[in-house]
Enzyme design. Structure first.
Site, PDB file in Angstrom:
ATOM      1  N   GLY A 151       8.394  -2.969  -0.576  1.00 22.95           N
ATOM      2  CA  GLY A 151       8.734  -2.081  -1.679  1.00 22.95           C
ATOM      3  C   GLY A 151       8.345  -2.568  -3.064  1.00 22.95           C
ATOM      4  N   CYS A 188       3.999   1.595  -4.547  1.00 24.86           N
ATOM      5  CA  CYS A 188       4.919   1.778  -3.425  1.00 24.86           C
ATOM      6  C   CYS A 188       6.235   2.412  -3.868  1.00 24.86           C
ATOM      7  CB  CYS A 188       5.186   0.404  -2.812  1.00 24.86           C
ATOM      8  SG  CYS A 188       6.227   0.497  -1.383  1.00 24.86           S
ATOM      9  N   ASP A 248       3.088 -10.690  -0.679  1.00 26.75           N
ATOM     10  CA  ASP A 248       2.307  -9.451  -0.744  1.00 26.75           C
ATOM     11  C   ASP A 248       2.952  -8.428  -1.688  1.00 26.75           C
ATOM     12  OD1 ASP A 248       0.799  -7.198  -0.282  1.00 26.75           O
ATOM     13  OD2 ASP A 248       1.611  -6.817   1.716  1.00 26.75           O
ATOM     14  N   GLY A 268       3.466  -6.686  -5.885  1.00 33.33           N
ATOM     15  CA  GLY A 268       4.359  -6.938  -7.020  1.00 33.33           C
ATOM     16  C   GLY A 268       3.853  -7.942  -8.034  1.00 33.33           C
ATOM     17  N   TRP A 297      -4.743   4.295  -4.771  1.00 34.72           N
ATOM     18  CA  TRP A 297      -3.675   5.015  -4.084  1.00 34.72           C
ATOM     19  C   TRP A 297      -3.073   4.167  -2.962  1.00 34.72           C
ATOM     20  CZ3 TRP A 297      -8.852   6.129  -3.949  1.00 34.72           C
ATOM     21  CH2 TRP A 297      -9.501   6.026  -2.723  1.00 34.72           C
ATOM     22  N   GLU A 357      -1.260   3.181   0.659  1.00 37.35           N
ATOM     23  CA  GLU A 357      -1.548   3.498   2.064  1.00 37.35           C
ATOM     24  C   GLU A 357      -0.530   4.497   2.615  1.00 37.35           C
ATOM     25  OE1 GLU A 357      -4.181   2.199   4.350  1.00 37.35           O
ATOM     26  OE2 GLU A 357      -4.878   2.311   2.278  1.00 37.35           O
ATOM     27  N   ARG A 404       1.161   2.672   9.479  1.00 35.84           N
ATOM     28  CA  ARG A 404       1.761   1.575   8.736  1.00 35.84           C
ATOM     29  C   ARG A 404       3.274   1.783   8.544  1.00 35.84           C
ATOM     30  NH1 ARG A 404       2.587  -0.511   3.470  1.00 35.84           N
ATOM     31  NH2 ARG A 404       1.910  -2.663   3.450  1.00 35.84           N
ATOM     32  N   GLU A 432       5.359   7.377   1.168  1.00 34.72           N
ATOM     33  CA  GLU A 432       5.958   6.124   0.669  1.00 34.72           C
ATOM     34  C   GLU A 432       5.071   5.487  -0.393  1.00 34.72           C
ATOM     35  OE1 GLU A 432       7.925   3.371   3.302  1.00 34.72           O
ATOM     36  OE2 GLU A 432       8.110   4.900   4.859  1.00 34.72           O
ATOM     37  N   GLY A 463      10.375 -14.170 -24.928  1.00 34.89           N
ATOM     38  CA  GLY A 463       9.112 -14.574 -24.305  1.00 34.89           C
ATOM     39  C   GLY A 463       7.899 -13.842 -24.836  1.00 34.89           C
ATOM     40  N   GLY A 464       8.060 -12.634 -25.333  1.00 39.97           N
ATOM     41  CA  GLY A 464       6.911 -11.901 -25.869  1.00 39.97           C
ATOM     42  C   GLY A 464       6.838 -12.114 -27.376  1.00 39.97           C
TER      43      GLY A 464
HETATM   44  P1  RVP Z   1       0.222  -4.460  -5.533  1.00 39.17           P
HETATM   45  O1  RVP Z   1      -0.580  -5.727  -5.550  1.00 39.17           O
HETATM   46  O2  RVP Z   1       1.466  -4.556  -6.356  1.00 39.17           O
HETATM   47  O3  RVP Z   1      -0.623  -3.269  -5.884  1.00 39.17           O
HETATM   48  O4  RVP Z   1       0.733  -4.267  -4.033  1.00 39.17           O
HETATM   49  C1  RVP Z   1      -0.135  -4.133  -2.954  1.00 39.17           C
HETATM   50  C2  RVP Z   1       0.679  -4.035  -1.687  1.00 39.17           C
HETATM   51  O5  RVP Z   1       1.459  -2.835  -1.687  1.00 39.17           O
HETATM   52  C3  RVP Z   1      -0.136  -3.934  -0.415  1.00 39.17           C
HETATM   53  O6  RVP Z   1      -0.660  -5.150   0.014  1.00 39.17           O
HETATM   54  C4  RVP Z   1       0.888  -3.355   0.549  1.00 39.17           C
HETATM   55  O7  RVP Z   1       1.739  -4.339   1.089  1.00 39.17           O
HETATM   56  C5  RVP Z   1       1.717  -2.453  -0.332  1.00 39.17           C
HETATM   57  N1  RVP Z   1       1.357  -1.038  -0.181  1.00 39.17           N
HETATM   58  C6  RVP Z   1       0.162  -0.476   0.080  1.00 39.17           C
HETATM   59  N2  RVP Z   1       0.326   0.864   0.118  1.00 39.17           N
HETATM   60  C7  RVP Z   1       1.617   1.070  -0.135  1.00 39.17           C
HETATM   61  C8  RVP Z   1       2.285   2.360  -0.172  1.00 39.17           C
HETATM   62  O8  RVP Z   1       1.670   3.412  -0.134  1.00 39.17           O
HETATM   63  N3  RVP Z   1       3.592   2.328  -0.260  1.00 39.17           N
HETATM   64  N4  RVP Z   1       2.242  -0.083  -0.328  1.00 39.17           N
END
Ligand code: RVP
Length: 499
Positions: free
Chosen positions: A312, A317, A356, A358, A404, A406, A416, A429, A484-485
């Protein structure tokens, strides 16, 4: 009664690193970002490592073969997106493995029967001044000669003059034989003062061209991530549905490492998939995503070679909003790292952790590493670059690239998010968005890695394992975040009336 976590779930922005003593030899030039990609036993080396701790996300908008080559060239790894037909994903993997740094497949080819006019037209179209002359006019045909600018004179030669009359014929060419290394090819180029060296197989069929200028460029990538055959290392995403068809095709295409791409990896489907892969193939496989020690240990005990953390937190996401599951990325990492270190202590097996999603600021990467991640996976970060597969557009006078999720309707990667059962997914999602265009991967990564190295020097760490052991990390209060900023000054760029 439900179990309650007493600590709130936290994100990277809520933490800062506290400097340790920087010794005089701890300079950015002395910092190594090498990091394990797959599990290994104490005292042994991992079979696969990364030269920089970066992986590009398993996403349509991020990881195709172009991204994979560009990232491996800089020392990281791409996981080619799995939300596409098996054949197409395998083809992308094949393209990465076939790509030889410095060896290019000839893109301007003619036959001896073509004329000077054809040469000029092709040159105009492709911009290439060296053309291969092959029996059938293809890039892999029998090499009969080469045409370069000095082989003809436009002012004297008739436009209908056939190539056979002015090309440098094969008999007079300096060429390399199949299997030659890039540095051997370069030696021939220098020895014979040529700009282009064709490489042919035993039947004189053209394989590649090596150009002097490409070799120079190649030397600029000291971190390249290569396998024993000097091909780039590449990963690929799979799901827990069609793995019995997808994995054989990917392995056949030469994939180095797989990852099960799922928003929630704490499942029996993942265990079955890992066990199938381990029983039938000699290929590494990562699994995830999980956010706690139970999920991590379940996947490790199922045989995963690395484990991906995060639910999340991805920029696109909306899982947390839609389903109410997930956890702040920092809290997930801290708990999983503790479990990983205990597991290592008990078994002598070190399982790398991939953080992965954030990552918003470059320093988040350093924090993730300090908190125990061995490498990070990023989507938004890479989507901004020239090398990502999406369109570059101008929106409100700014250049942007499409990006976009996944789990969006656009990607339709329902595997997924599948949680079993018959009904298809009824909600999204992920979102469809733009990210600001940022230029080339190489330039941006240079900046990011130099920031990471610089922070590591502040922390007195010359390697990632040292940072993981010795980092000192503090939580920041909401008020100190403001500190911090830039604050309490009038920023010149925004102007006086810019409030
Ligand atoms: P970010 O680097 O913050 O863009 O995050 C990428 C990650 O978000 C992917 O590696 C995957 O785990 C997740 N993701 C990809 N699609 C989606 C979604 O549609 N919710 N989430």
């Amino acid at each position: 009664m439900a179990k309650y976590y007493t600590e709130p779930s936290r994100t990277f922005t809520e933490y800062l690193l506290i400097p340790n003593l920087s010794t005089k030899d701890c300079t950015p030039d002395n910092v190594s970002l090498k990091t394990p990609l797959v599990k290994f036993k104490r005292g042994e080396n991992p079979e696969l490592s990364l030269n920089i701790p970066f992986a590009s996300a398993v996403m349509q908008a991020v990881s195709d073969h172009h991204m994979a080559v560009a990232l491996a060239r800089s020392g990281g790894i791409s996981f080619i997106f799995g939300s596409q037909p098996i054949k197409e994903e395998a083809e992308m993997v094949r393209k990465v493995k076939a790509y030889k740094a410095g060896f290019v497949i000839s893109r301007s080819n003619l036959t001896p029967e073509h004329t000077l006019k054809d040469v000029l037209e092709l040159k105009e179209k492709t911009g290439h001044s060296t053309l291969a002359v092959t029996g059938d006019g293809t890039a892999k045909g029998k090499l009969l000669g080469i045409v370069k600018g000095s082989d003809y004179r436009i002012s004297r030669d008739a436009l209908d003059k056939p190539i056979s009359q002015f090309m440098t014929p094969f008999a007079s060419l300096i060429y390399g034989k199949q299997g030659i290394t890039l540095s051997e090819a370069n030696d021939l180029i220098w020895e014979h003062k040529i700009n282009c060296l064709p490489i042919v197989d035993e039947e004189q069929n053209l394989e590649y061209l090596v150009f002097r200028k490409d070799y120079e460029a190649h030397k600029e990538y000291p971190n390249e991530l290569l396998d024993a055959n000097k091909s780039y290392i590449v990963g690929a995403g799979i799901n827990t549905k069609d793995y019995k068809e997808r994995v054989p095709a990917l392995v056949d295409a030469g994939v180095d490492v797989l990852v099960i791409d799922s928003s929630d990896g704490y499942s029996e489907w993942q265990r079955e998939t890992i066990q199938y892969v381990k029983a039938n193939f000699n290929v590494k496989i990562g699994a995830g995503n999980v956010v706690d020690r139970e999920g991590f240990l379940y996947l490790v005990e199922s045989g995963a070679d690395f484990v991906k953390i995060g639910i999340g937190g991805g920029s696109i996401c909306i899982t947390r909003e839609q389903k109410g599951i997930g956890r702040g990325q920092a809290s997930s990492l801290i708990e999983v790292t503790e479990a990983r270190d205990e597991y290592y202590e008990q078994t002598g097996i070190y399982v790398p952790i991939c953080s992965d999603g954030g990552i918003v600021h470059d320093y988040h990467i350093t924090l993730a590493l300090a908190m125990g991640a061995d490498f990070v996976m990023m989507g938004r970060y890479f989507a901004r670059f020239d090398e990502s597969p999406t369109r570059k557009l101008k929106v409100n006078n700014n250049f942007v690239k499409e990006f976009w999720g996944e789990g969006s309707n656009r990607a339709r990667n329902w595997e997924r998010y599948d949680s079993g059962g018959k009904s298809g997914l009824l909600f999204e999602e992920g979102v469809d968005s733009y990210v600001p265009y940022a230029g080339s991967l190489r330039e941006n990564m240079e900046k990011t890695t130099s920031k990471i190295k610089s922070t590591m020097c502040n922390c007195g760490s010359k390697t990632i394992p040292q940072l993981q052991r010795e980092a000192r990390i503090t939580i920041v209060s909401a008020t100190s975040l403001v500190e911090g900023g830039a604050h309490d000054v009038i920023l010149k760029e925004s102007g006086l009336s810019g409030e």
